[in-house]
Design a protein around this motif. Structure first.
Motif, PDB file in Angstrom:
ATOM      1  N   VAL A   5      -6.970  11.271 -43.419  1.00 53.57           N
ATOM      2  CA  VAL A   5      -5.926  11.566 -42.440  1.00 53.57           C
ATOM      3  C   VAL A   5      -4.681  12.140 -43.094  1.00 53.57           C
ATOM      4  CG1 VAL A   5      -4.350  10.497 -40.772  1.00 53.57           C
ATOM      5  CG2 VAL A   5      -6.778   9.879 -40.772  1.00 53.57           C
ATOM      6  N   GLU A   6      -4.326  11.628 -44.261  1.00 53.08           N
ATOM      7  CA  GLU A   6      -3.110  12.094 -44.934  1.00 53.08           C
ATOM      8  C   GLU A   6      -3.193  13.581 -45.243  1.00 53.08           C
ATOM      9  OE1 GLU A   6      -4.883   9.419 -45.798  1.00 53.08           O
ATOM     10  OE2 GLU A   6      -3.496   7.899 -45.001  1.00 53.08           O
ATOM     11  N   ASP A   7      -4.334  14.021 -45.771  1.00 55.89           N
ATOM     12  CA  ASP A   7      -4.509  15.436 -46.078  1.00 55.89           C
ATOM     13  C   ASP A   7      -4.455  16.289 -44.815  1.00 55.89           C
ATOM     14  OD1 ASP A   7      -4.701  15.085 -48.798  1.00 55.89           O
ATOM     15  OD2 ASP A   7      -6.878  15.336 -48.909  1.00 55.89           O
ATOM     16  N   ALA A   8      -5.103  15.808 -43.764  1.00 57.08           N
ATOM     17  CA  ALA A   8      -5.115  16.573 -42.513  1.00 57.08           C
ATOM     18  C   ALA A   8      -3.708  16.721 -41.944  1.00 57.08           C
ATOM     19  CB  ALA A   8      -6.041  15.900 -41.504  1.00 57.08           C
ATOM     20  N   ARG A   9      -2.952  15.652 -41.987  1.00 63.12           N
ATOM     21  CA  ARG A   9      -1.569  15.714 -41.496  1.00 63.12           C
ATOM     22  C   ARG A   9      -0.736  16.699 -42.309  1.00 63.12           C
ATOM     23  NH1 ARG A   9      -0.855   9.215 -40.579  1.00 63.12           N
ATOM     24  NH2 ARG A   9      -1.472   9.174 -38.384  1.00 63.12           N
ATOM     25  N   GLU A  10      -0.943  16.716 -43.616  1.00 60.88           N
ATOM     26  CA  GLU A  10      -0.197  17.630 -44.476  1.00 60.88           C
ATOM     27  C   GLU A  10      -0.585  19.081 -44.181  1.00 60.88           C
ATOM     28  OE1 GLU A  10       2.733  18.634 -47.156  1.00 60.88           O
ATOM     29  OE2 GLU A  10       2.267  16.681 -46.271  1.00 60.88           O
ATOM     30  N   MET A  11      -1.846  19.305 -43.884  1.00 58.95           N
ATOM     31  CA  MET A  11      -2.295  20.651 -43.499  1.00 58.95           C
ATOM     32  C   MET A  11      -1.579  21.116 -42.238  1.00 58.95           C
ATOM     33  SD  MET A  11      -6.375  20.107 -44.181  1.00 58.95           S
ATOM     34  CE  MET A  11      -6.947  21.671 -43.512  1.00 58.95           C
ATOM     35  N   VAL A  12      -1.536  20.253 -41.231  1.00 57.22           N
ATOM     36  CA  VAL A  12      -0.878  20.589 -39.968  1.00 57.22           C
ATOM     37  C   VAL A  12       0.610  20.842 -40.202  1.00 57.22           C
ATOM     38  CG1 VAL A  12      -0.234  19.711 -37.688  1.00 57.22           C
ATOM     39  CG2 VAL A  12      -2.554  19.337 -38.557  1.00 57.22           C
ATOM     40  N   LYS A  13       1.242  19.968 -40.955  1.00 55.00           N
ATOM     41  CA  LYS A  13       2.676  20.076 -41.224  1.00 55.00           C
ATOM     42  C   LYS A  13       3.014  21.366 -41.961  1.00 55.00           C
ATOM     43  CE  LYS A  13       6.324  17.522 -43.739  1.00 55.00           C
ATOM     44  NZ  LYS A  13       6.436  18.358 -44.955  1.00 55.00           N
ATOM     45  N   THR A  14       2.230  21.683 -42.993  1.00 52.98           N
ATOM     46  CA  THR A  14       2.513  22.872 -43.794  1.00 52.98           C
ATOM     47  C   THR A  14       2.298  24.147 -42.993  1.00 52.98           C
ATOM     48  OG1 THR A  14       1.743  21.643 -45.737  1.00 52.98           O
ATOM     49  CG2 THR A  14       2.057  24.005 -45.997  1.00 52.98           C
ATOM     50  N   ALA A  15       1.270  24.159 -42.153  1.00 51.73           N
ATOM     51  CA  ALA A  15       1.045  25.326 -41.293  1.00 51.73           C
ATOM     52  C   ALA A  15       2.203  25.524 -40.326  1.00 51.73           C
ATOM     53  CB  ALA A  15      -0.272  25.167 -40.536  1.00 51.73           C
ATOM     54  N   ALA A  30      -1.284  29.880 -29.930  1.00 48.40           N
ATOM     55  CA  ALA A  30      -2.005  28.796 -30.601  1.00 48.40           C
ATOM     56  C   ALA A  30      -3.504  29.025 -30.488  1.00 48.40           C
ATOM     57  CB  ALA A  30      -1.640  27.454 -29.983  1.00 48.40           C
ATOM     58  N   PRO A  31      -4.276  28.706 -31.512  1.00 52.03           N
ATOM     59  CA  PRO A  31      -5.733  28.837 -31.421  1.00 52.03           C
ATOM     60  C   PRO A  31      -6.311  27.793 -30.477  1.00 52.03           C
ATOM     61  CG  PRO A  31      -5.113  27.742 -33.456  1.00 52.03           C
ATOM     62  CD  PRO A  31      -3.835  28.191 -32.813  1.00 52.03           C
ATOM     63  N   PRO A  32      -7.526  28.006 -29.971  1.00 55.11           N
ATOM     64  CA  PRO A  32      -8.116  27.072 -29.009  1.00 55.11           C
ATOM     65  C   PRO A  32      -8.489  25.716 -29.594  1.00 55.11           C
ATOM     66  CG  PRO A  32      -9.684  28.779 -29.591  1.00 55.11           C
ATOM     67  CD  PRO A  32      -8.385  29.181 -30.190  1.00 55.11           C
ATOM     68  N   VAL A  33      -8.678  25.638 -30.904  1.00 54.96           N
ATOM     69  CA  VAL A  33      -8.935  24.347 -31.567  1.00 54.96           C
ATOM     70  C   VAL A  33      -7.903  24.232 -32.683  1.00 54.96           C
ATOM     71  CG1 VAL A  33     -10.659  22.812 -32.553  1.00 54.96           C
ATOM     72  CG2 VAL A  33     -11.396  24.751 -31.152  1.00 54.96           C
ATOM     73  N   THR A  34      -6.852  23.497 -32.443  1.00 51.16           N
ATOM     74  CA  THR A  34      -5.732  23.433 -33.366  1.00 51.16           C
ATOM     75  C   THR A  34      -5.988  22.447 -34.505  1.00 51.16           C
ATOM     76  OG1 THR A  34      -4.625  21.638 -32.167  1.00 51.16           O
ATOM     77  CG2 THR A  34      -4.166  23.911 -31.451  1.00 51.16           C
ATOM     78  N   GLY A  35      -5.102  22.482 -35.484  1.00 49.76           N
ATOM     79  CA  GLY A  35      -5.179  21.496 -36.557  1.00 49.76           C
ATOM     80  C   GLY A  35      -5.051  20.085 -36.031  1.00 49.76           C
ATOM     81  N   ASN A  36      -4.204  19.884 -35.027  1.00 53.89           N
ATOM     82  CA  ASN A  36      -4.065  18.551 -34.432  1.00 53.89           C
ATOM     83  C   ASN A  36      -5.335  18.110 -33.729  1.00 53.89           C
ATOM     84  OD1 ASN A  36      -1.467  17.407 -35.031  1.00 53.89           O
ATOM     85  ND2 ASN A  36      -0.535  19.039 -33.806  1.00 53.89           N
ATOM     86  N   ASP A  37      -6.070  19.047 -33.131  1.00 48.47           N
ATOM     87  CA  ASP A  37      -7.362  18.712 -32.538  1.00 48.47           C
ATOM     88  C   ASP A  37      -8.323  18.208 -33.617  1.00 48.47           C
ATOM     89  OD1 ASP A  37      -6.709  19.453 -29.908  1.00 48.47           O
ATOM     90  OD2 ASP A  37      -7.206  21.553 -30.296  1.00 48.47           O
ATOM     91  N   GLY A  38      -8.352  18.925 -34.745  1.00 52.32           N
ATOM     92  CA  GLY A  38      -9.204  18.500 -35.847  1.00 52.32           C
ATOM     93  C   GLY A  38      -8.794  17.153 -36.403  1.00 52.32           C
ATOM     94  N   LEU A  39      -7.493  16.911 -36.476  1.00 46.49           N
ATOM     95  CA  LEU A  39      -6.975  15.627 -36.958  1.00 46.49           C
ATOM     96  C   LEU A  39      -7.391  14.491 -36.033  1.00 46.49           C
ATOM     97  CD1 LEU A  39      -5.154  13.759 -38.634  1.00 46.49           C
ATOM     98  CD2 LEU A  39      -3.193  14.664 -37.367  1.00 46.49           C
ATOM     99  N   ARG A  40      -7.306  14.699 -34.721  1.00 44.93           N
ATOM    100  CA  ARG A  40      -7.675  13.650 -33.774  1.00 44.93           C
ATOM    101  C   ARG A  40      -9.149  13.259 -33.911  1.00 44.93           C
ATOM    102  NH1 ARG A  40      -3.477  15.955 -30.454  1.00 44.93           N
ATOM    103  NH2 ARG A  40      -4.761  17.748 -29.895  1.00 44.93           N
ATOM    104  N   ALA A  41     -10.016  14.241 -34.050  1.00 42.95           N
ATOM    105  CA  ALA A  41     -11.443  13.946 -34.206  1.00 42.95           C
ATOM    106  C   ALA A  41     -11.706  13.209 -35.516  1.00 42.95           C
ATOM    107  CB  ALA A  41     -12.255  15.232 -34.145  1.00 42.95           C
ATOM    108  N   LEU A  42     -11.034  13.634 -36.589  1.00 48.25           N
ATOM    109  CA  LEU A  42     -11.207  12.982 -37.880  1.00 48.25           C
ATOM    110  C   LEU A  42     -10.770  11.526 -37.828  1.00 48.25           C
ATOM    111  CD1 LEU A  42     -11.840  13.237 -40.951  1.00 48.25           C
ATOM    112  CD2 LEU A  42      -9.421  13.840 -41.256  1.00 48.25           C
ATOM    113  N   LYS A  43      -9.661  11.257 -37.176  1.00 47.11           N
ATOM    114  CA  LYS A  43      -9.145   9.885 -37.088  1.00 47.11           C
ATOM    115  C   LYS A  43     -10.142   8.951 -36.416  1.00 47.11           C
ATOM    116  CE  LYS A  43      -4.904   9.111 -35.863  1.00 47.11           C
ATOM    117  NZ  LYS A  43      -3.618   9.220 -35.106  1.00 47.11           N
ATOM    118  N   VAL A  44     -10.821   9.445 -35.384  1.00 49.03           N
ATOM    119  CA  VAL A  44     -11.798   8.612 -34.678  1.00 49.03           C
ATOM    120  C   VAL A  44     -12.913   8.187 -35.626  1.00 49.03           C
ATOM    121  CG1 VAL A  44     -13.553   8.595 -32.861  1.00 49.03           C
ATOM    122  CG2 VAL A  44     -11.310   9.616 -32.420  1.00 49.03           C
ATOM    123  N   VAL A  45     -13.460   9.138 -36.363  1.00 39.67           N
ATOM    124  CA  VAL A  45     -14.566   8.846 -37.272  1.00 39.67           C
ATOM    125  C   VAL A  45     -14.119   7.897 -38.389  1.00 39.67           C
ATOM    126  CG1 VAL A  45     -16.077   9.856 -39.019  1.00 39.67           C
ATOM    127  CG2 VAL A  45     -15.855  10.947 -36.784  1.00 39.67           C
TER     128      VAL A  45
END
Length: 337
Positions: free
Chosen positions: A102-112, A310-325
């Motif tokens: 999750v930390e890496d994913a959040r940093e990806m979203v933040k940096t973008a 914004a793209p149809p599948v955002t970084g935050n969308d990817g982050l939400r799915a990752l958090k569930v798993v």
């Protein structure tokens, strides 16, 4: 429309079968170059697409001509490369999962966001015709309340399509942290977020390692979920299915939606009065070859760049799915210990 200069980082199977062909076919894309640490492989891909070859992605990112990158690397490498790309001012399409923590994913979203570049995650299930049409039914609300769902994603394993075969990072890279959960189940989590329009509030998982003797990770998983509106359901993911299964069934107040679980009709709406509506549309396995733009992953990414949206599948969308798993995996570990 503007011509977008795109670089492909990682010359594996997904780059070969999806991203490079789709970039080549897109009238507004120029393949700026391909990058891979495997010199022989990257040179082969560069020759095939008549483009530049790089073995160091930093060299590719340094080019002012480059507009965007598609990251097709082992999952644990996604974050580092995406963050470097964002800091270089390049738009990013990254394969799923967005990252391995999750930390890496959040940093990806933040940096973008800080660099005002688009970050899209390649959850291609959202573009499948049967899923798009099912989403329309659910959004209209004609079937009433949603009560529950069962979704499955199973095939015979990544070694059967990965460019590295049985040495695939999916099964042997210790840094990955998960197997079929990060490969297949996460696709279905994102799909259910998309279809139902609500997020997962609680998730638990049971995993098994029974089919792949050479894998470090789970090859079968059963994920149970509760959505934040109370709807409950399950996702089954497997690397051991002799026959692939991509089905989803959604039980509603006034009928049932059957997706990709009939050999003739990819979508069937069965109403409570016994009648049914059958959709003769391309199935999940065939839609990429039959429809313009194929998977629509690349085309939607390019559209988001050119149209400044914004793209149809955002970084935050990817982050939400990752958090569930990941949170489901963590709960499973705590129960066992």
């Amino acid at each position: 429309m503007k011509t977008v200069q795109v670089g492909i980082i990682g010359c594996g199977a997904i780059a070969k079968i999806r991203h490079l062909p789709e970039c080549k076919e897109h009238e507004n894309v120029t393949i700026y170059g391909v990058c891979d640490v495997n010199e022989e492989r990257v040179q082969r891909f560069a020759r095939a697409y008549k483009t530049k070859a790089f073995t160091d992605y930093h060299e590719m990112l340094a080019s002012p001509e480059l507009d965007a990158v598609i990251i097709c690397l082992p999952h644990h490498l996604h974050a580092k490369v995406a963050i470097d790309a964002a800091n270089a001012g390049k738009h990013i399409l990254v394969e799923k999962p967005i990252a391995t923590n999750v930390e890496d994913a959040r940093e990806m979203v933040k940096t973008a966001e800080e660099n005002r570049v688009n970050l899209m995650v390649a959850h291609n299930q959202r573009f499948v015709p049967s899923h798009v049409k099912a989403k329309e039914w659910l959004d209209r609300g004609e079937l009433g309340k949603v009560y529950s769902f069962q979704s499955t994603f199973g095939h015979n394993g990544p070694e059967n399509w990965s460019i590295d075969g049985e040495k695939s990072f999916y099964m042997l890279s210790k840094e990955e942290g998960f197997g079929v959960l990060g490969d297949l189940a996460i696709h279905k989590v994102d799909l259910l977020h998309f279809l139902l329009g609500v997020e997962v509030s609680e998730a638990h998982v049971i995993t098994g390692s029974i089919a792949k003797d050479n894998s470090l990770f789970e090859d079968n998983a059963l994920l149970s979920m509760k959505m934040d509106n109370g709807v409950i359901g399950s996702v089954t993911a497997s690397w051991s299915y002799v026959h692939p299964d991509f089905s989803t069934v959604i039980h509603c107040e006034k009928g049932t939606i059957h997706i990709e679980n009939d050999p003739t009709y990819p979508l069937i709406i069965k109403f409570s009065d016994g009648t049914a509506l059958n959709y003769d549309i391309p199935s999940l396995l065939s839609y990429e070859k039959q429809l313009p733009g194929r998977s629509q992953v690349v085309s939607s990414f390019i559209d988001s760049i050119v149209q400044h949206k914004a793209p149809p599948v955002t970084g935050n969308d990817g982050l939400r799915a990752l958090k569930v798993v990941l949170e489901a995996m963590k709960k499973s570990e705590s129960i066992l210990t």
